[in-house]
Design a protein around this motif. Structure first.
Motif, short mmCIF file in Angstrom:
data_model
loop_
_atom_site.label_atom_id
_atom_site.label_comp_id
_atom_site.label_asym_id
_atom_site.label_seq_id
_atom_site.Cartn_x
_atom_site.Cartn_y
_atom_site.Cartn_z
N VAL A 70 36.05 39.91 42.33
CA VAL A 70 36.42 38.55 41.94
C VAL A 70 37.79 38.63 41.27
CG1 VAL A 70 35.31 38.65 39.65
CG2 VAL A 70 35.66 36.44 40.77
N VAL A 71 38.62 37.62 41.51
CA VAL A 71 39.93 37.51 40.88
C VAL A 71 39.93 36.26 40.01
CG1 VAL A 71 42.41 37.23 41.23
CG2 VAL A 71 41.09 38.68 42.78
N LEU A 72 40.16 36.45 38.71
CA LEU A 72 40.10 35.36 37.73
C LEU A 72 41.47 35.13 37.11
CD1 LEU A 72 36.82 36.49 35.93
CD2 LEU A 72 37.04 34.79 37.76
N SER A 73 41.72 33.88 36.72
CA SER A 73 43.01 33.53 36.14
C SER A 73 42.83 32.82 34.80
CB SER A 73 43.78 32.60 37.08
OG SER A 73 44.98 32.13 36.47
N PHE A 74 43.67 33.16 33.85
CA PHE A 74 43.80 32.39 32.61
C PHE A 74 44.76 31.23 32.85
CE2 PHE A 74 42.61 36.62 31.00
CZ PHE A 74 41.64 36.29 30.07
N ASP A 75 44.79 30.28 31.92
CA ASP A 75 45.75 29.19 32.03
C ASP A 75 47.02 29.49 31.25
OD1 ASP A 75 45.04 28.91 29.37
OD2 ASP A 75 44.40 26.82 29.53
N HIS A 76 47.16 30.76 30.84
CA HIS A 76 48.33 31.16 30.06
C HIS A 76 48.53 32.67 30.23
CE1 HIS A 76 44.82 32.05 27.56
NE2 HIS A 76 45.55 32.99 26.99
N ASP A 77 49.66 33.16 29.76
CA ASP A 77 49.93 34.59 29.78
C ASP A 77 49.26 35.23 28.56
OD1 ASP A 77 51.47 34.43 32.06
OD2 ASP A 77 53.33 34.11 30.95
N VAL A 78 48.46 36.26 28.80
CA VAL A 78 47.79 36.99 27.72
C VAL A 78 48.76 38.03 27.18
CG1 VAL A 78 45.85 38.46 27.09
CG2 VAL A 78 45.56 36.64 28.80
N LEU A 79 49.03 37.98 25.89
CA LEU A 79 50.01 38.87 25.27
C LEU A 79 49.44 40.28 25.10
CD1 LEU A 79 51.38 36.54 22.44
CD2 LEU A 79 52.37 36.96 24.70
N ASN A 80 50.30 41.26 25.33
CA ASN A 80 49.94 42.65 25.08
C ASN A 80 50.29 42.96 23.63
OD1 ASN A 80 49.43 45.36 25.07
ND2 ASN A 80 50.95 45.91 26.61
N ASN A 81 49.36 42.67 22.75
CA ASN A 81 49.55 42.93 21.33
C ASN A 81 48.97 44.28 20.96
OD1 ASN A 81 50.87 40.51 20.64
ND2 ASN A 81 48.92 39.41 20.55
N ASP A 82 49.06 44.66 19.71
CA ASP A 82 48.46 45.90 19.25
C ASP A 82 46.94 45.80 19.38
OD1 ASP A 82 50.93 46.93 18.60
OD2 ASP A 82 50.82 46.29 16.49
N GLY A 83 46.31 46.85 19.88
CA GLY A 83 44.86 46.86 20.01
C GLY A 83 44.40 46.25 21.31
N LYS A 84 43.14 45.82 21.32
CA LYS A 84 42.52 45.30 22.54
C LYS A 84 42.96 43.85 22.80
CE LYS A 84 40.06 49.08 22.97
NZ LYS A 84 40.26 50.07 24.07
N ASP A 85 43.10 43.51 24.07
CA ASP A 85 43.63 42.21 24.44
C ASP A 85 42.67 41.35 25.25
OD1 ASP A 85 46.41 42.90 23.50
OD2 ASP A 85 46.21 44.37 25.10
N VAL A 86 41.84 41.97 26.09
CA VAL A 86 40.99 41.24 27.03
C VAL A 86 39.56 41.73 26.93
CG1 VAL A 86 40.53 40.77 29.48
CG2 VAL A 86 42.90 40.84 28.64
N ILE A 87 38.62 40.80 27.02
CA ILE A 87 37.20 41.17 27.06
C ILE A 87 36.61 40.70 28.40
CG2 ILE A 87 36.53 39.04 25.84
CD1 ILE A 87 34.13 40.68 24.72
N ILE A 88 35.76 41.54 28.98
CA ILE A 88 34.99 41.16 30.15
C ILE A 88 33.53 41.14 29.71
CG2 ILE A 88 34.31 41.74 32.50
CD1 ILE A 88 37.00 43.10 32.84
N TYR A 89 32.93 39.96 29.73
CA TYR A 89 31.61 39.76 29.16
C TYR A 89 30.49 40.28 30.06
CZ TYR A 89 33.77 36.70 25.71
OH TYR A 89 34.54 36.20 24.69
N CYS A 90 29.49 40.82 29.42
CA CYS A 90 28.24 41.18 30.08
C CYS A 90 27.21 41.46 29.01
CB CYS A 90 28.42 42.39 30.99
SG CYS A 90 26.96 42.75 31.98
N GLY A 91 25.96 41.20 29.30
CA GLY A 91 24.91 41.43 28.32
C GLY A 91 24.65 42.90 28.10
N SER A 92 23.94 43.22 27.03
CA SER A 92 23.64 44.61 26.69
C SER A 92 22.28 45.05 27.19
CB SER A 92 23.71 44.79 25.17
OG SER A 92 22.74 43.97 24.54
#
Length: 295
Positions: free
Chosen positions: A84-106
């Motif tokens: 699957v290819v997903l899009s945000f409505d904005h540019d996600v900044l590459n800041n210090d630390g983690k930037d993106v989460i992909i959700y899934c249950g535990s």
């Protein structure tokens, strides 16, 4: 990769084949829906999708997100190559630390998906530039540029056949109902092939499939904890997902790439394996989020 009985029970609860039920506003009580600039923290558009042959083909559908839906529904990818290819409505900044989460249950055993990211440098809102792969823990032990073609059953009670670019071929047993798109007689996927994830630690009395504890330590989607000897290093119990640093992307040669932002995320089932009665390894996610807006 759940057996039919377990899956039917889960379906009654959440229409979900591999992750916990879709997130709710209550689950996200610590999160604002929009930041002060009006950007939405979750994906807002599905640009492409294809379900690879798998036992949940009858449930798979092109994810339909409209009217600001936050991409929180379950997305089934099927066997190796499904994506699957997903899009945000904005540019996600590459800041210090983690930037993106992909959700899934535990509450699932890991079914690792390869994660790719892409910027939108030409600002056309299309994923038509270069994909960069997150360098996960098994990167050096995976096959790059792997190609696999599936062939639709030729008879009503036939099975899905396959052939790869290394000269191997085979048949997916009991796969008569695994074909997703009846308009296609065959479908070819390309990407990274991860090592087989599961081994049978059972005995003559029955199978017991477990994830190898030294594999998939970080860098993959749907990579949780239950059924494992150790939790993935990048799995967040609080947020119920795997978290990623844009700085961990590499090009096709494995060289680090410095991206200031990304706009698109692609998740693709990375393991080609049938784990006995459990079925195929099939990545399933519950959407993505911009951690810069969720903090």
């Amino acid at each position: 990769m759940k057996n039919s009985f377990i899956f039917c029970v889960i379906l009654l609860i959440s229409l979900l084949g591999g992750c916990d039920s879709a997130r709710t506003d209550e689950d996200l009580s610590l999160v604002e829906k929009e930041d002060e600039r009006g950007f939405y923290p979750y994906c807002t558009k599905v640009l492409d999708y294809y379900y690879a042959p798998g036992q949940h083909a009858y449930l798979a559908k092109f994810p339909d997100f409209v009217n600001g839906d936050s991409c929180t529904q379950s997305i089934l990818l099927g066997g190796w190559g499904g994506f699957v290819v997903l899009s945000f409505d904005h540019d996600v900044l590459n800041n210090d630390g983690k930037d993106v989460i992909i959700y899934c249950g535990s509450s699932v055993q890991p079914e690792p998906g390869i994660v790719y990211m892409m910027p939108d440098e030409n600002k056309n809102g299309l994923a038509d530039e270069t994909w960069y792969e997150i360098k996960g823990s098994e990167y050096d032990y995976s096959k790059k540029n792997y190609q696999l073609t599936y062939y639709a059953p030729k008879e009503a009670d036939g099975n899905v056949l396959w052939r790869d670019n290394e000269g191997y071929s085979g048949e997916l047993t009991n796969s008569t109902m695994w074909w997703w798109n009846n308009d296609d007689d065959s479908i070819t996927f390309r990407g990274t092939l991860l090592p087989e994830a599961y081994y049978n630690s059972g005995d003559a009395d029955g199978e017991y499939w477990k994830v190898k504890s030294d594999l998939f330590r970080y860098g993959y989607a749907e990579n949780g904890q239950r059924g494992r000897d150790a939790i993935a290093e990048d799995y967040s119990k609080e947020l119920r997902g795997n978290i990623f640093d844009i700085s961990d992307v590499v090009d096709e040669l494995g060289n680090p790439v410095e991206l200031k932002t990304i706009r698109f995320v692609k998740i693709q089932t990375g393991v080609f394996q049938r784990a006995g009665w459990l079925g195929e390894i099939s990545t399933e996610i519950n959407g993505i989020g911009d951690l810069n807006l969720l903090r």
